[in-house]
Each structure stands twice: as C-alpha cells, then as structure tokens.
Design a protein around this motif. Structure first.
Motif, PDB file in Angstrom:
ATOM      1  N   LEU A 252      -2.151  -1.925  -1.940  1.00 50.56           N
ATOM      2  CA  LEU A 252      -1.013  -2.620  -2.540  1.00 50.56           C
ATOM      3  C   LEU A 252       0.057  -1.637  -3.007  1.00 50.56           C
ATOM      4  O   LEU A 252       1.205  -2.020  -3.238  1.00 50.56           O
ATOM      5  CB  LEU A 252      -1.488  -3.488  -3.720  1.00 50.56           C
ATOM      6  CG  LEU A 252      -2.657  -4.442  -3.415  1.00 50.56           C
ATOM      7  CD1 LEU A 252      -3.190  -5.077  -4.688  1.00 50.56           C
ATOM      8  CD2 LEU A 252      -2.244  -5.517  -2.423  1.00 50.56           C
ATOM      9  N   SER A 253      -0.349  -0.375  -3.190  1.00 52.95           N
ATOM     10  CA  SER A 253       0.607   0.649  -3.624  1.00 52.95           C
ATOM     11  C   SER A 253       0.051   2.018  -3.244  1.00 52.95           C
ATOM     12  O   SER A 253      -1.136   2.140  -2.953  1.00 52.95           O
ATOM     13  CB  SER A 253       0.785   0.582  -5.146  1.00 52.95           C
ATOM     14  OG  SER A 253      -0.460   0.805  -5.791  1.00 52.95           O
ATOM     15  N   ASP A 254       0.924   3.031  -3.261  1.00 57.26           N
ATOM     16  CA  ASP A 254       0.468   4.390  -2.948  1.00 57.26           C
ATOM     17  C   ASP A 254      -0.033   5.049  -4.229  1.00 57.26           C
ATOM     18  O   ASP A 254       0.753   5.499  -5.053  1.00 57.26           O
ATOM     19  CB  ASP A 254       1.614   5.199  -2.327  1.00 57.26           C
ATOM     20  CG  ASP A 254       1.195   6.640  -2.031  1.00 57.26           C
ATOM     21  OD1 ASP A 254      -0.023   6.933  -2.084  1.00 57.26           O
ATOM     22  OD2 ASP A 254       2.079   7.468  -1.748  1.00 57.26           O
ATOM     23  N   MET A 255      -1.350   5.103  -4.368  1.00 58.10           N
ATOM     24  CA  MET A 255      -1.969   5.669  -5.571  1.00 58.10           C
ATOM     25  C   MET A 255      -2.366   7.137  -5.353  1.00 58.10           C
ATOM     26  O   MET A 255      -2.911   7.772  -6.246  1.00 58.10           O
ATOM     27  CB  MET A 255      -3.240   4.893  -5.928  1.00 58.10           C
ATOM     28  CG  MET A 255      -3.043   3.412  -6.174  1.00 58.10           C
ATOM     29  SD  MET A 255      -2.598   3.038  -7.885  1.00 58.10           S
ATOM     30  CE  MET A 255      -4.105   3.485  -8.759  1.00 58.10           C
ATOM     31  N   GLY A 256      -2.220   7.622  -4.147  1.00 55.94           N
ATOM     32  CA  GLY A 256      -2.707   8.973  -3.839  1.00 55.94           C
ATOM     33  C   GLY A 256      -4.216   9.004  -3.631  1.00 55.94           C
ATOM     34  O   GLY A 256      -4.845  10.063  -3.652  1.00 55.94           O
ATOM     35  N   HIS A 271      -7.811   0.054   4.450  1.00 54.53           N
ATOM     36  CA  HIS A 271      -6.583  -0.718   4.167  1.00 54.53           C
ATOM     37  C   HIS A 271      -5.365   0.152   4.509  1.00 54.53           C
ATOM     38  O   HIS A 271      -4.710  -0.088   5.499  1.00 54.53           O
ATOM     39  CB  HIS A 271      -6.474  -1.202   2.695  1.00 54.53           C
ATOM     40  CG  HIS A 271      -7.396  -2.317   2.357  1.00 54.53           C
ATOM     41  ND1 HIS A 271      -7.210  -3.603   2.807  1.00 54.53           N
ATOM     42  CD2 HIS A 271      -8.511  -2.349   1.595  1.00 54.53           C
ATOM     43  CE1 HIS A 271      -8.173  -4.376   2.335  1.00 54.53           C
ATOM     44  NE2 HIS A 271      -8.978  -3.640   1.604  1.00 54.53           N
ATOM     45  N   ILE A 272      -5.020   1.090   3.585  1.00 52.25           N
ATOM     46  CA  ILE A 272      -4.001   2.145   3.776  1.00 52.25           C
ATOM     47  C   ILE A 272      -2.610   1.673   4.236  1.00 52.25           C
ATOM     48  O   ILE A 272      -1.891   2.434   4.885  1.00 52.25           O
ATOM     49  CB  ILE A 272      -4.514   3.253   4.724  1.00 52.25           C
ATOM     50  CG1 ILE A 272      -4.974   2.684   6.065  1.00 52.25           C
ATOM     51  CG2 ILE A 272      -5.641   4.033   4.059  1.00 52.25           C
ATOM     52  CD1 ILE A 272      -5.158   3.766   7.133  1.00 52.25           C
ATOM     53  N   GLU A 273      -2.228   0.452   3.880  1.00 49.56           N
ATOM     54  CA  GLU A 273      -0.875  -0.005   4.237  1.00 49.56           C
ATOM     55  C   GLU A 273       0.196   0.929   3.644  1.00 49.56           C
ATOM     56  O   GLU A 273       1.232   1.154   4.248  1.00 49.56           O
ATOM     57  CB  GLU A 273      -0.644  -1.436   3.741  1.00 49.56           C
ATOM     58  CG  GLU A 273      -1.185  -2.532   4.665  1.00 49.56           C
ATOM     59  CD  GLU A 273      -2.671  -2.800   4.509  1.00 49.56           C
ATOM     60  OE1 GLU A 273      -3.362  -2.070   3.765  1.00 49.56           O
ATOM     61  OE2 GLU A 273      -3.165  -3.751   5.148  1.00 49.56           O
ATOM     62  N   HIS A 274      -0.045   1.439   2.418  1.00 51.44           N
ATOM     63  CA  HIS A 274       0.965   2.268   1.743  1.00 51.44           C
ATOM     64  C   HIS A 274       0.652   3.771   1.836  1.00 51.44           C
ATOM     65  O   HIS A 274       1.130   4.554   1.027  1.00 51.44           O
ATOM     66  CB  HIS A 274       1.088   1.845   0.271  1.00 51.44           C
ATOM     67  CG  HIS A 274       1.637   0.455   0.109  1.00 51.44           C
ATOM     68  ND1 HIS A 274       2.961   0.201  -0.161  1.00 51.44           N
ATOM     69  CD2 HIS A 274       1.040  -0.758   0.220  1.00 51.44           C
ATOM     70  CE1 HIS A 274       3.155  -1.115  -0.230  1.00 51.44           C
ATOM     71  NE2 HIS A 274       2.003  -1.716  -0.006  1.00 51.44           N
TER      72      HIS A 274
END
Ligand code: NIG
Ligand code: FE
Length: 413
Positions: A252-256, A271-274
């Motif tokens: 859902l977001s780029d968390m690193g 998943h890795i959309e972001h």
C-alpha cells in the motif's frame, strides 16, 4: 482423523507428451517432437525426447499421454488458506466505496477473520480449508505455501499451522508453512504493538519452531500493520532460529521493507506494488524472488502497478501466486492468476508459466525439488488438454487438466 488418499503410483514411462517451453531445464526439444518422462520410486529418472530415451528405461510400464502438453506441477507460493469464516460483507462494503484500510479501521479486515479463526477448532478449520485446497489442486498445484496469521496468539497460530501440515498429509501435496504472527495487531494488544512483537519474537515463534511447525517467517510491513523496525525485530528472531524470511512488502506504500528483507536474504518479497528502484536493486543482489499477487491487486481495484519492467530489466525472478485469503484475494485458481498476471501486469506467457513453477518454487526454497521436470526431482508434473502453453493463461474459468502426477502418485488421471 483424515487418512492419506491412496493414489496409484506414477512409476513407469510417460510417453506421448509435448514439453512446455522451459519445463525441463537443459532439455532442448524441437517443437512438435515427442517427449517422455521416466519415473521410478516416485522420482523423475529421465526426461527428454522420446527418440533419445536410454535403453534401460524401455521396459517400464507405459502411461500414454495422448499428445498432452506437460508442465512441472504448479506451485502456489503465497496463500493464507487456513482461516475461519469468510468476508463477503467487506466485498459489499468496498463496492459501496470503503477502502481496504477503512474496512480494517472499522473493525473488519484481518481482525474479523481472527475472531472467526479463534472460534473454530482444528477439525473445523481443516473442514473449511480442505475444499479450498481441492479447488487449487484441481488446477495442477503440487506444492503450496500456507501462512498462519489469523490466530495472533500462540494456541491459535499453532492450530492454523497444524491444520496446514495435516492438509499436506491428507492430500499428498507438499505444504510449506509460514509463520505470520506479525500479520495484524490483535485487539487485546491495541496500542501495545511493541509488546505484541516481543511476544511474537520471544514466545510464539520459538515455541512453534520447536514443534516443527515453521518453515519460514513472514511479516506484514505496512502502515496499517507493522513498522520497519518491528519487521526487523521479527527477522532477527527468525535468524536466531535459522529460519528463512519473506515479506508482505510495499503493498500500500513504500516502507523500505524490500531492502530490509533483502538484507536478511529473504526468499521473497510479495505484493511490491510500491517497490522502489533501491528495493529492486537490493532484491537483485540477494537473489530474492518478487512474488506478484494480481488477485489482491484486482480485488482492491489497485491502480499502482508493480514495477514489472524494472524487475525484468534487473533480472529479478518473478513468481505469481493466488495470495488466497478471505479479504483481498478469495482466489481459488492459479491459472486465473496467470491470466491476470498477463492481462493486468503484462507478463509474457513464458514469464507467467515460470512464475507458477520454477520461480514460485524458489520463493519457497523448494528449487531443488519442485518447479521443474528434472532428473532426481520427485515426480510432480501436469498433463494438459491444450495445444499451446498460451492456453494455460488465455482461458479463464477453464480447467484443462488431463492428469496430475503429485509426489510420485497419479492424483488426477
Ligand atoms: O496478502 N496483506 C496482508 N495480508 C493479506 C490480506 C489478509 C486479509 O485481508 O485477510 C494479503 O493481501
Ligand atoms: Fe498475503
């Protein structure tokens, strides 16, 4: 207690086959030439052109494939198959405009499956999961990952993992269990995320690992789940026990999260959309598999595509899986996921096929035993009633399985 299903042995010489592209690494066959596979004691002893069959295999009992296309047994490398209840109500909420995060904040989401899972005993969970597993097996799945993560307390996580093991025994299918205690914060720990992660690391994981119930460890690293620091704490605990890790990363977001997982030599980031360019580079260096989950992307009506072109350019292996779960991907067909991976994510057919075989096996650390038709591997392969490999991804809703050889036995055929 369910006893193992007595499928007949697949030992013998399988002839009249057409090898799907990439199915048997190292074997090059002209298009249209007949392939054969020799199986003895449940193990593949030889695969290649029928005309090149070594004399020693000629006398084996014959299984004629009737011109079927043959692929390795499929591998579903990311599922949450064991849970209580279902969440069709949330489907309706989302249709009315609520987002996944809003549903979760309103007390639905993962936590509502946690309630239903805690209420069910082991036999009830088995009875609910078994028909779902049967659906996946009907598509030629020969190995499957099953995560915990709907118990979120030692006894309930144990229950899920024990059911996962029982399913493997009852159906004669390879099951890899993944401990996902850090999937969501259980309600009794509201506001005490740190305490819950301490419990996961110091009690739940060591106890379940000691019982032989954990093949790998996963975390949901996301704003609505666990932070990067909490994820690392779980990875440390896994490392101390010698267990491989994987991660629900950048959905859902780029968390690193992907870069962190790569530092721990993760089997996969899923998943890795972001996913960022740094994440891709880290995964490339660590040989981590990118697991694409088009069913969740589709269900959530996501618009952020995973960075397929960059993954491809970097040579990061891409797997495709159902992510079967009651919230974001109530998918029961890996072939349908191949279709979606091609249609939504623009994978090529060979990429999609590698994604549910060789790369999916690697995402589970099973690359030496699954995902390919190769000498010395246990016999797991599927005969398909199709002319072309593209048909495996092209039809949706069709199950063109002719025969399934699973763990050296004829499970369908
Ligand atoms: O893989 N992302 C987190 N976990 C699941 C969803 C679980 C649920 O909603 O029950 C997933 O999409
Ligand atoms: Fe998942």
């Amino acid at each position: 207690m369910t006893s193992a299903i007595p499928f007949p042995s697949a030992d013998g010489l399988w002839t009249g086959l057409r090898l799907a592209p990439g199915a048997a690494p190292g074997t090059t066959l002209d298009a249209g030439s007949e392939a054969a596979i020799a199986v003895a004691d449940g193990t593949i002893r030889w695969a290649g052109a029928r005309s090149a069959l070594p004399a020693g295999f000629e006398g084996l009992p014959l299984h004629h494939g009737g011109g079927a296309l043959v692929t390795p047994g499929l591998v579903d490398c990311h599922t949450h198959l064991v849970y209580g209840g279902q969440r069709a109500n949330e489907f309706a909420m989302r249709l009315a405009g609520a987002t996944y995060e809003e549903v979760a904040k309103a007390g639905g989401g993962i936590v509502s499956s946690v309630r239903a899972t805690r209420e069910a005993d082991e036999d009830a969970l088995f009875a609910q999961a078994a028909p779902r597993l049967e659906q996946l097996l009907a598509d030629g799945v020969c190995a499957i990952e099953i995560k915990s993560g709907y118990g979120l307390a030692l006894e309930h996580e144990r229950k899920q993992l024990r059911v996962a093991r029982r399913l493997g025994e009852a159906y004669g299918v390879t099951v890899r269990t993944t401990f996902l205690g850090a999937h969501a914060l259980p309600p009794e720990y509201a506001g005490r995320s740190g305490d819950y992660i301490d419990l996961v690391c110091s009690q739940m994981l060591p106890a379940l690992a000691a019982e032989g119930l954990v093949d790998a460890v996963d975390v949901f690293c996301e704003r609505i789940a666990f932070s990067l620091a909490e994820t690392e704490q779980v990875f440390q605990a896994a490392k101390a026990l010698g267990l491989p890790v994987k991660l629900h990363a950048e959905q859902l977001s780029d968390m690193g999260g992907a870069a962190l997982a790569a530092r721990y030599g993760a089997l996969s980031c899923d998943h890795i959309e972001h996913l960022s360019a740094e994440g891709i580079e880290a995964m490339r260096q660590s040989g981590t598999v990118a697991v694409l989950l088009p069913g969740a992307y589709y269900t959530l009506r996501d618009t952020q595509l995973p960075p397929i072109e960059a993954l491809r350019a970097a040579g990061v292996p891409m797997a495709v899986s159902t992510d079967h779960n009651p919230g974001t991907s109530p998918a029961l067909s890996l072939l349908l996921m191949m279709n979606m991976a091609c249609t939504l994510f623009r994978l090529t057919v060979p990429e999609a096929l590698a994604g549910v075989t060789v790369h999916a096996a690697r995402a589970l650390g099973l690359q030496d035993t699954h995902g390919a038709i190769a000498e010395g591997m246990p016999a797991n392969f599927v005969l398909w009633n199709v002319r072309d490999a593209a048909e495996l991804a092209y039809w949706f809703g069709q199950r063109p399985v002719r025969s399934v050889v699973r763990q050296g036995r004829i499970a369908v055929g």
